[in-house]
Write a protein that holds these residues in place. Structure first.
Motif, short mmCIF file in Angstrom:
data_model
loop_
_atom_site.label_atom_id
_atom_site.label_comp_id
_atom_site.label_asym_id
_atom_site.label_seq_id
_atom_site.Cartn_x
_atom_site.Cartn_y
_atom_site.Cartn_z
N ILE A 30 17.63 16.51 31.14
CA ILE A 30 16.02 16.09 31.09
C ILE A 30 15.71 15.09 32.30
CG2 ILE A 30 14.04 15.01 29.68
CD1 ILE A 30 15.60 16.00 27.42
N CYS A 31 16.68 13.96 32.51
CA CYS A 31 16.26 13.00 33.56
C CYS A 31 16.31 13.82 35.00
CB CYS A 31 17.58 12.12 33.51
SG CYS A 31 17.54 10.55 34.57
N ILE A 32 17.21 14.68 35.06
CA ILE A 32 17.12 15.21 36.70
C ILE A 32 16.03 16.18 36.47
CG2 ILE A 32 18.47 17.05 37.60
CD1 ILE A 32 20.86 16.11 36.36
N PHE A 33 15.29 16.83 35.46
CA PHE A 33 14.24 17.40 35.68
C PHE A 33 13.10 16.64 36.01
CE2 PHE A 33 10.49 19.21 33.63
CZ PHE A 33 10.37 20.40 34.44
N THR A 75 11.28 7.32 43.66
CA THR A 75 11.86 8.00 42.41
C THR A 75 12.99 7.12 42.05
OG1 THR A 75 10.70 9.78 43.00
CG2 THR A 75 12.28 9.94 41.29
N LEU A 76 13.86 6.93 43.04
CA LEU A 76 15.09 6.27 42.72
C LEU A 76 15.13 4.83 42.26
CD1 LEU A 76 17.49 8.00 45.44
CD2 LEU A 76 17.36 8.35 42.87
N VAL A 81 15.19 1.09 37.98
CA VAL A 81 14.84 -0.10 37.28
C VAL A 81 14.63 0.43 35.97
CG1 VAL A 81 12.62 -0.93 36.89
CG2 VAL A 81 13.31 -0.83 39.31
N GLY A 82 14.36 1.33 35.48
CA GLY A 82 14.25 2.02 34.17
C GLY A 82 15.55 1.95 33.56
N ALA A 83 16.58 2.36 34.04
CA ALA A 83 17.98 2.57 33.60
C ALA A 83 18.43 0.98 33.25
CB ALA A 83 18.89 3.09 34.54
N GLY A 307 15.55 5.27 32.45
CA GLY A 307 15.26 5.98 33.62
C GLY A 307 14.13 6.98 33.30
N ILE A 308 14.37 7.91 32.39
CA ILE A 308 13.24 8.75 32.23
C ILE A 308 12.15 8.43 31.99
CG2 ILE A 308 12.53 10.64 30.61
CD1 ILE A 308 15.67 11.36 30.13
N ILE A 309 11.76 7.17 31.24
CA ILE A 309 10.68 6.63 30.89
C ILE A 309 9.76 6.08 32.06
CG2 ILE A 309 9.40 4.85 29.69
CD1 ILE A 309 11.62 5.12 27.51
#
Lengths: 355, 261
Positions: A30-33, A75-76, A81-83, A307-309
């Protein structure tokens, strides 16, 4: 044991829960997507297939420029930052044995703001409304502010060792003091910097580029590996102190080291992304709901979920009110808070059904 | 492995709870500490497990001062179960019991064959094998306490200390837990030290009782020899008539304030 997967070789041995490992794998997909989605959406829509082509072929052209120099670094940054925030929150919740702990509760975020504002105060030239030095030094100040907060909290809470309760209470006090300083600096600062300051406090990754990625990525990776090594200790920290000592753990030493890890992760994220809220609180929560409280599951999952969030929030921040580029912090709170409430309600219902 | 105390003085701040305690815990026996609330029996137990530092004196484990020994080495010789411990309720039985292997593991050696065998043994011994994947929130009070005991068993120690392990349990589970401890003592020669409130259960299960009163050891020995009406009156500040338990032939105390109700 069907539910477990054991890896052994010589003196090395590891244990995984099959179901949780699957959850981590799915969340990574999901993260990659979400990363691909983030690369494809914006002022100019680029199809996901084209994005993949650009990433792997490195073809040159207008779209490649948009993806590689504008969207990919941003994006990275969002991802790491999220991770960092997710991981930081997970560690902190384990150390203080309280699922409501988050980096901003013990003053990391607010003190990072103080650092950033001190930078703006010192280096804004009110005559021509411009900075007298490069904006790239702002993360350094933010980092110093955030990290100083943790040391202050730890020292003030120290009384023949540190109890989780004292850490939280003193953390809240330090956060409050930092907020007061922030207000003083904003009120007395030159008008021009109010917007800059407010953006920063809300949390924004607008205009981040490869330099930010190069700063954040190694920082995150090193801390992530250290955290994985300390997973065992975190599982022990989550039990009562008496039990932890009885098992032979150096509870005080590990508590300090884990707090430093959590603070370092949050400080890195705050330095680059400002006061992005809610991620450090909900990412570990979601992770626990998806697996269980064992930190072998919670730690990697919190990083991925965090990360996803932020990646998805940033997509929303860039596109929803286009051409306005809103601070991502609005959306982490905007998406995160309702989702959090939904999770709580859902788990309550499940509890009533007796599951 | 022997454990004893020499001139142990314990307290909090300036307040002295126990003074000059010299006890030797008999090897391979069940020892039960009794006394009224706040007499310091839990404090003594925690100090013997290095959870509290004494004001003066020593706890000697084997031939060494316990505070000179590396904590992980102690954890392989002595396990402690504190009073009503807490753990995240969504952990499974297995998740928690395997933490007992902590002193034997390192970050790169997290689950050896030995760890697996011993955790299996601990689960079986405590009758938890069938519910190993259940979450703690789904367990009864008695089952939960057995999970904690299983965790201390996974530590594979000769000595196990337990602080009020039957607290808040229904009578059925109280007996179940104490039976399990007695069984571990008799079948596996483990040295068990328990803090217990209930003097009658203490008499039934203890080989050795240590009664604490006014910061001192009031009496210690075989319950059949030392538990008298005077002891109950002095230690617990209540009148008692002692009879022989018809089932276990141990002393049984009928306690009362006045003879008219």
């Amino acid at each position: 044991m069907k539910s477990l997967f054991v890896a052994r070789k010589g003196r090395l041995s590891f244990l995984y829960e099959k179901r949780s490992t699957l959850v981590v794998a799915i969340s990574m997909l999901i993260c990659i997507f979400s990363i691909l989605l983030s690369l494809s959406m914006g002022q100019k829509y680029i199809s996901i297939f084209k994005v993949i082509q650009i990433l792997f072929d490195g073809s040159i052209g207008g779209d490649s420029l948009i993806v590689n120099t504008i969207r990919l670094p941003r994006t990275l940054v969002a991802l790491f930052v999220g991770a960092s925030l997710g991981l930081s929150g997970a560690i902190l919740q384990g150390v203080v044995k309280n699922p409501l702990a988050a980096p901003n509760i013990i003053g990391i975020t607010d003190s990072g703001s103080v650092g950033a504002l001190i930078f703006l105060t010192l280096f804004t030239d009110p005559k021509n409304n411009a900075l007298t030095t490069s904006i790239f030094y702002m993360p350094v100040f933010a980092f110093a502010g955030a990290f100083a907060a943790v040391l202050i909290v730890y020292l003030l809470a120290y009384k023949k060792g540190v109890t989780p309760y004292r850490l939280i209470m003193i953390g809240i006090a330090v956060a409050g003091a930092a907020k007061a300083i922030t207000s003083i600096l904003i009120i007395n600062g030159p008008v021009v910097f109010i917007k800059e300051a407010q953006l920063w406090i809300t949390g924004t990754i607008y205009g981040t580029n490869w330099t930010h990625v190069k700063l954040l990525l190694p920082w995150f990776l090193v801390l992530f590996v250290l955290t994985l090594i300390y997973t065992r200790e975190l599982n022990i920290q989550n039990l009562d102190d008496g039990i932890s000592v009885g098992l032979g753990s150096s509870v005080e030493k590990n508590r300090f080291l884990l707090m430093i890890l959590s603070a370092a992760l949050a400080s890195g994220a705050v330095a680059v992304g400002g006061g992005i809220s809610f991620v450090g609180l909900i990412a570990p929560h979601i992770s626990r709901k998806l697996t269980n409280s064992s930190f072998g599951n919670v730690l990697p999952l919190s990083a991925v979920v965090g990360g996803i969030i932020v990646v998805i929030s940033d997509i929303a921040a860039r596109t929803m009110l286009f051409p306005l580029d809103l601070p991502v912090g609005i959306f982490t709170a905007g998406i995160g808070a309702p989702f959090f409430v939904y999770l709580l309600l859902k788990s309550q219902r499940a509890l009533r059904r007796g599951f | 492995m022997n454990i004893s105390t020499s001139n142990l003085t314990l307290g909090y701040g300036d307040f002295i709870v126990l003074k000059d305690i010299n006890v030797t815990i008999p090897k391979n026996k069940v020892t039960i500490l009794v006394g009224s609330n706040g007499c310091g029996k839990s404090t003594l137990l925690k100090t013997m497990a290095r959870l509290l530092k004494p004001m003066s004196g020593k706890v000697v484990l084997g031939d060494m001062d316990i505070f000179q020994k590396p904590s992980k080495e102690i954890a392989k010789e002595l396990a402690i179960l504190t009073q009503s411990p807490d753990a995240p309720s969504d952990l499974t039985v297995f998740n928690l019991v395997k933490q007992g292997r902590y002193p034997y593991q390192s970050w790169f050696n997290q689950w050896s064959k030995e760890d697996e065998n011993i955790v299996d043994y601990a689960l079986e011994k405590t009758g938890l094998s069938d519910i190993r994947d259940k979450k703690l929130s789904e367990l009864s009070g008695g089952q939960k306490q057995r999970v904690w005991i299983a965790m201390t068993l996974a530590q594979q120690t000769e000595i196990i200390l337990l602080d009020e392990p039957t607290n808040h349990l229904d009578i059925k589970y109280k007996i179940e837990v104490l039976d399990l401890l007695k069984h571990l003592n008799q079948q596996e020669n483990r040295t068990i030290v328990v803090v217990l409130h209930d003097i009658n259960l203490a008499c039934r299960y203890a080989d050795h009782i240590i009664a604490i009163k006014d910061g001192k050891v009031y009496a210690e020995g075989d319950p059949k020899e030392i538990v008298t009406e005077k002891l109950i009156n002095d230690v617990f500040d209540i009148n008692a008539k002692i009879i022989e338990c018809p089932l276990f032939k141990t002393p049984m105390c009928i306690t009362y304030q006045n003879l008219t109700i």
